[in-house]
Design an enzyme around this catalytic site. Structure first.
Site, short mmCIF file in Angstrom:
data_model
loop_
_atom_site.label_atom_id
_atom_site.label_comp_id
_atom_site.label_asym_id
_atom_site.label_seq_id
_atom_site.Cartn_x
_atom_site.Cartn_y
_atom_site.Cartn_z
N TYR A 14 15.32 -5.35 27.68
CA TYR A 14 14.70 -4.64 28.80
C TYR A 14 13.25 -4.25 28.49
CZ TYR A 14 19.11 -4.21 31.28
OH TYR A 14 20.26 -4.49 31.97
N LEU A 220 9.93 10.37 21.21
CA LEU A 220 11.17 11.16 21.29
C LEU A 220 10.91 12.42 22.11
CD1 LEU A 220 12.67 10.98 17.67
CD2 LEU A 220 13.25 9.60 19.65
N CYS A 275 18.59 5.44 26.95
CA CYS A 275 17.72 6.11 25.98
C CYS A 275 17.76 7.63 25.93
CB CYS A 275 16.28 5.63 26.20
SG CYS A 275 16.12 3.89 25.80
N LYS A 338 20.57 4.16 37.69
CA LYS A 338 19.56 4.59 38.66
C LYS A 338 19.33 3.42 39.61
CE LYS A 338 15.14 4.43 37.37
NZ LYS A 338 13.87 4.50 36.59
P1 NAD Z 1 18.08 -4.39 24.57
O1 NAD Z 1 19.41 -4.22 23.94
O2 NAD Z 1 17.95 -4.71 26.02
O3 NAD Z 1 17.24 -5.50 23.76
C1 NAD Z 1 17.16 -5.58 22.37
C2 NAD Z 1 17.23 -7.06 21.98
O4 NAD Z 1 17.01 -7.17 20.56
C3 NAD Z 1 18.59 -7.72 22.26
O5 NAD Z 1 18.41 -8.80 23.12
C4 NAD Z 1 19.09 -8.15 20.86
O6 NAD Z 1 19.79 -9.37 20.89
C5 NAD Z 1 17.78 -8.28 20.11
N1 NAD Z 1 17.92 -8.22 18.64
C6 NAD Z 1 18.61 -7.32 17.90
N2 NAD Z 1 18.46 -7.59 16.59
C7 NAD Z 1 17.66 -8.69 16.50
C8 NAD Z 1 17.13 -9.44 15.41
N3 NAD Z 1 17.41 -9.13 14.15
N4 NAD Z 1 16.33 -10.52 15.70
C9 NAD Z 1 16.06 -10.86 16.98
N5 NAD Z 1 16.52 -10.16 18.05
C10 NAD Z 1 17.31 -9.09 17.81
O7 NAD Z 1 17.28 -3.03 24.24
P2 NAD Z 1 16.05 -2.42 25.07
O8 NAD Z 1 16.55 -1.62 26.23
O9 NAD Z 1 15.04 -3.50 25.29
O10 NAD Z 1 15.50 -1.36 24.00
C11 NAD Z 1 14.82 -1.79 22.83
C12 NAD Z 1 14.12 -0.58 22.22
O11 NAD Z 1 13.15 -0.08 23.15
C13 NAD Z 1 15.04 0.60 21.91
O12 NAD Z 1 14.58 1.23 20.75
C14 NAD Z 1 14.86 1.53 23.10
O13 NAD Z 1 15.08 2.87 22.75
C15 NAD Z 1 13.39 1.31 23.43
N6 NAD Z 1 13.03 1.58 24.84
C16 NAD Z 1 13.83 1.13 25.85
C17 NAD Z 1 13.44 1.34 27.19
C18 NAD Z 1 14.28 0.87 28.34
O14 NAD Z 1 13.93 1.17 29.48
N7 NAD Z 1 15.37 0.15 28.15
C19 NAD Z 1 12.22 1.96 27.46
C20 NAD Z 1 11.42 2.38 26.40
C21 NAD Z 1 11.84 2.17 25.08
C1 UGA Z 2 13.33 6.83 30.77
C2 UGA Z 2 11.90 7.39 30.81
O1 UGA Z 2 11.58 7.78 32.14
C3 UGA Z 2 10.90 6.35 30.33
O2 UGA Z 2 9.58 6.92 30.28
C4 UGA Z 2 11.30 5.86 28.93
O3 UGA Z 2 10.43 4.85 28.47
C5 UGA Z 2 12.72 5.33 28.98
O4 UGA Z 2 13.62 6.38 29.46
C6 UGA Z 2 13.25 4.92 27.63
O5 UGA Z 2 12.78 5.38 26.61
O6 UGA Z 2 14.20 4.14 27.69
P1 UGA Z 2 14.77 5.26 32.35
O7 UGA Z 2 15.91 5.77 31.55
O8 UGA Z 2 14.63 3.79 32.53
O9 UGA Z 2 13.39 5.76 31.70
O10 UGA Z 2 14.81 5.90 33.82
P2 UGA Z 2 14.43 7.34 34.41
O11 UGA Z 2 13.70 7.13 35.66
O12 UGA Z 2 13.81 8.22 33.42
O13 UGA Z 2 15.86 7.92 34.80
C7 UGA Z 2 16.80 8.31 33.80
C8 UGA Z 2 17.99 8.97 34.45
O14 UGA Z 2 17.64 10.24 34.99
C9 UGA Z 2 18.58 8.17 35.61
O15 UGA Z 2 19.99 8.24 35.54
C10 UGA Z 2 18.06 8.89 36.83
O16 UGA Z 2 18.88 8.72 37.96
C11 UGA Z 2 18.07 10.33 36.33
N1 UGA Z 2 17.16 11.22 37.08
C12 UGA Z 2 15.83 10.99 37.07
C13 UGA Z 2 17.67 12.34 37.74
O17 UGA Z 2 18.90 12.58 37.72
N2 UGA Z 2 16.81 13.17 38.41
C14 UGA Z 2 15.46 12.95 38.43
O18 UGA Z 2 14.74 13.76 39.05
C15 UGA Z 2 14.96 11.84 37.75
#
Ligand code: NAD
Ligand code: UGA
Length: 455
Positions: A14, A220, A275, A338
């Site tokens: 993602y 964080l 997250c 969401k």
């Molecule tokens: P995800 O699970 O969607 O993707 C991670 C990918 O890494 C997977 O496809 C997995 O197969 C791959 N992977 C794992 N080990 C590997 C390796 N050794 N070599 C190659 N590929 C490997 O996770 P994500 O949601 O993209 O989150 C990744 C990081 O970003 C996390 O630390 C998360 O906290 C952070 N983050 C996520 C979001 C979000 O909206 N999902 C937003 C901000 C930050």
């Molecule tokens: C959140 C943060 O907003 C991002 O900035 C961050 O990068 C990301 O986590 C991450 O580290 O993964 P995300 O989880 O994708 O993003 O979505 P949000 O829009 O933050 O919503 C999180 C949850 O809170 C959802 O379940 C949403 O429905 C809920 N929410 C949000 C509420 O219940 N009320 C609100 O007013 C806003």
């Protein structure tokens, strides 16, 4: 065409997929390759059936794919070719041993670092894109720079702040980009190289530079503050239900104060997503490990209120529906955590579905994008669940509708038609406060919403 720089991203999830697609689309002079151990995911990124749903993502991928954006499973070769390596692998909560249930499981990060040294024959910049505990850069530096090839790796922290459902907008017009490095000459030089890439589309004043620990801890902290805002308004929603105050009116009144801000004040069934919970638990664990017990307890309260909010919702359904749900049909409108995503990780709908099943309800679950994930999440309970993309089908002969996800679609349905097809009394539980409650009551629904009472 010769490229100015070669970027590699390890992890095509993602974050890795959308982030790299935007970097490539905005920086044609840079070659961007995204690798993953998951072959199916990489195959999907090479087609128009992308492995994740995200508005506008396909258009951005199509713009750069095959020109300067590539997806591959050849990890070693691409590591060696790259100048800058983003690490974007998952960092789930540890499920075993010391810190189980709270600490971050860093095995994927460490194994990625070990693959980087094994495959590298030149100096590189390694960028932490995953969300990591403060001080992880120091561990990465130790692993990477303890090599017998005489190679030097500079570790930067560049946390990602995108939210799912609005990822492309967040990446193209970020509130800020944060880049942390060691404050040494080589650290600052590496940081500048990353700043130069973002300058292709991000205004200079939005790029914040800091030391590497501040950058790691800012990520964080940002998630903890955002989740705290939701738990704060959700805690007040419980008080509203007892007093006749309306949580929506309170959000409006307090949100008008610029110091509080009007975002993230929507009371709900609780926050989900991969997250918030994981990152706050990680913060709690770090504080506990450092003896900061009061600080840890403060942030743990944010999670406790979230769990309370989910369980309160089910209790309210049960109490309203005459204290028995056994054999009743309940339609869940939405399953994604969401709107505008198919992601169901830590979705409150899962917890609520499980509790309703414990009460022996029969569920019909509808969602425009999340049904494939919902089926996987609930595969052990399929006997009592039906899945359908059609909300009218889901609600047919149901005793109750419960809105789990704030999809716009649910605001536009014909509620008279839904009401007519349901068993009576027909209950409607709006877990996201997105519907017109007066109109629903006029139709004849027995309506319950978060932080409101209609008695
Ligand atoms: P995800 O699970 O969607 O993707 C991670 C990918 O890494 C997977 O496809 C997995 O197969 C791959 N992977 C794992 N080990 C590997 C390796 N050794 N070599 C190659 N590929 C490997 O996770 P994500 O949601 O993209 O989150 C990744 C990081 O970003 C996390 O630390 C998360 O906290 C952070 N983050 C996520 C979001 C979000 O909206 N999902 C937003 C901000 C930050
Ligand atoms: C959140 C943060 O907003 C991002 O900035 C961050 O990068 C990301 O986590 C991450 O580290 O993964 P995300 O989880 O994708 O993003 O979505 P949000 O829009 O933050 O919503 C999180 C949850 O809170 C959802 O379940 C949403 O429905 C809920 N929410 C949000 C509420 O219940 N009320 C609100 O007013 C806003």
């Amino acid at each position: 065409m010769g490229f100015e720089k070669k970027i590699l991203c390890i992890g095509a999830g993602y974050v890795g997929g959308p982030t790299m697609a935007v970097i490539a689309a905005k920086s044609p002079q840079v070659k961007v390759t995204v690798v993953d151990i998951n072959e199916e995911k990489i195959k999907a990124w090479q087609t128009d059936q992308l492995p994740i749903y995200e508005p506008d993502l396909l258009a951005v991928v199509q713009k750069a794919r095959g020109k300067n954006l590539f997806f591959s499973t050849e990890i070693e070769k691409n590591i060696n070719d790259a100048d800058i390596i983003f690490v974007s692998v998952n960092t789930p909560t540890k499920t075993f041993g010391e810190g189980a249930g709270k600490a971050s499981d860093l095995q994927y990060i460490e194994s990625t670092a070990r693959s980087i040294i094994a495959a590298s024959n030149s100096n590189k910049i390694v960028v932490e894109k995953s969300t990591l505990p403060v001080k992880t850069a120091s561990a990465l530096e130790k692993i990477l720079n303890n090599n017998d090839k005489g190679l030097k790796f500079e570790v930067l922290s560049n946390p990602e702040f995108l939210a799912e459902g609005s990822a492309i907008r967040n990446l193209e017009f970020p509130d800020r980009v944060l880049i942390g490095s060691r404050e040494t000459e080589s650290g600052i030089n590496a940081r500048q190289q990353l700043v130069d890439i973002y300058l292709n589309w991000v205004p200079r004043e939005k790029i914040i530079e800091s030391n590497v620990w501040s950058s790691e801890l800012s990520k964080l902290t940002a998630n903890a503050f955002l989740a705290q805002k939701i738990s704060s308004i959700n805690s007040i929603s419980a008080l509203c239900e007892k007093t006749g105050a309306d949580v929506g009116e309170i959000s409006k009144a307090i949100g008008a104060d610029n110091r509080i801000g009007n975002k993230f004040l929507n009371a709900s069934i609780g926050f989900g997503g991969s997250c918030f919970k994981k990152d706050i638990l990680n913060l709690v664990y770090i504080c506990e490990s450092l003896g900061l017990i009061e600080v840890a307890a403060y942030w743990e309260g944010v999670i406790k209120i979230n769990e309370y909010q989910e369980s309160r919702f089910v209790k309210r359904m049960l109490a309203s529906m005459f204290n028995t749900l056994a054999g009743k049909k309940i339609a869940l409108f939405g399953f994604a955590f969401k709107a505008n995503t198919g992601d169901t990780r830590e979705t409150p709908a899962y917890y609520i579905a499980r509790q309703l099943l414990v009460e022996r309800a029969n569920l019909s679950i509808t969602d425009p994008k999340a049904i494939p994930n919902a089926k996987i999440d609930l595969m052990d309970f399929v006997d009592n669940i039906k899945f359908t993309e059609d909300p009218y089908e889901a609600a047919k002969e149901a005793d109750a509708i419960a809105v789990m996800t704030e999809w716009d679609l649910y605001k536009t349905l014909d509620y008279q038609k839904l009401f007519d097809s349901m068993r009576k009394p027909a209950f409607l539980f709006d877990g996201r406060n997105i519907l017109d409650h007066n109109e629903l009551m006029n139709i004849g629904f027995d309506v319950h919403a978060i932080g409101k009472s209609f008695d």
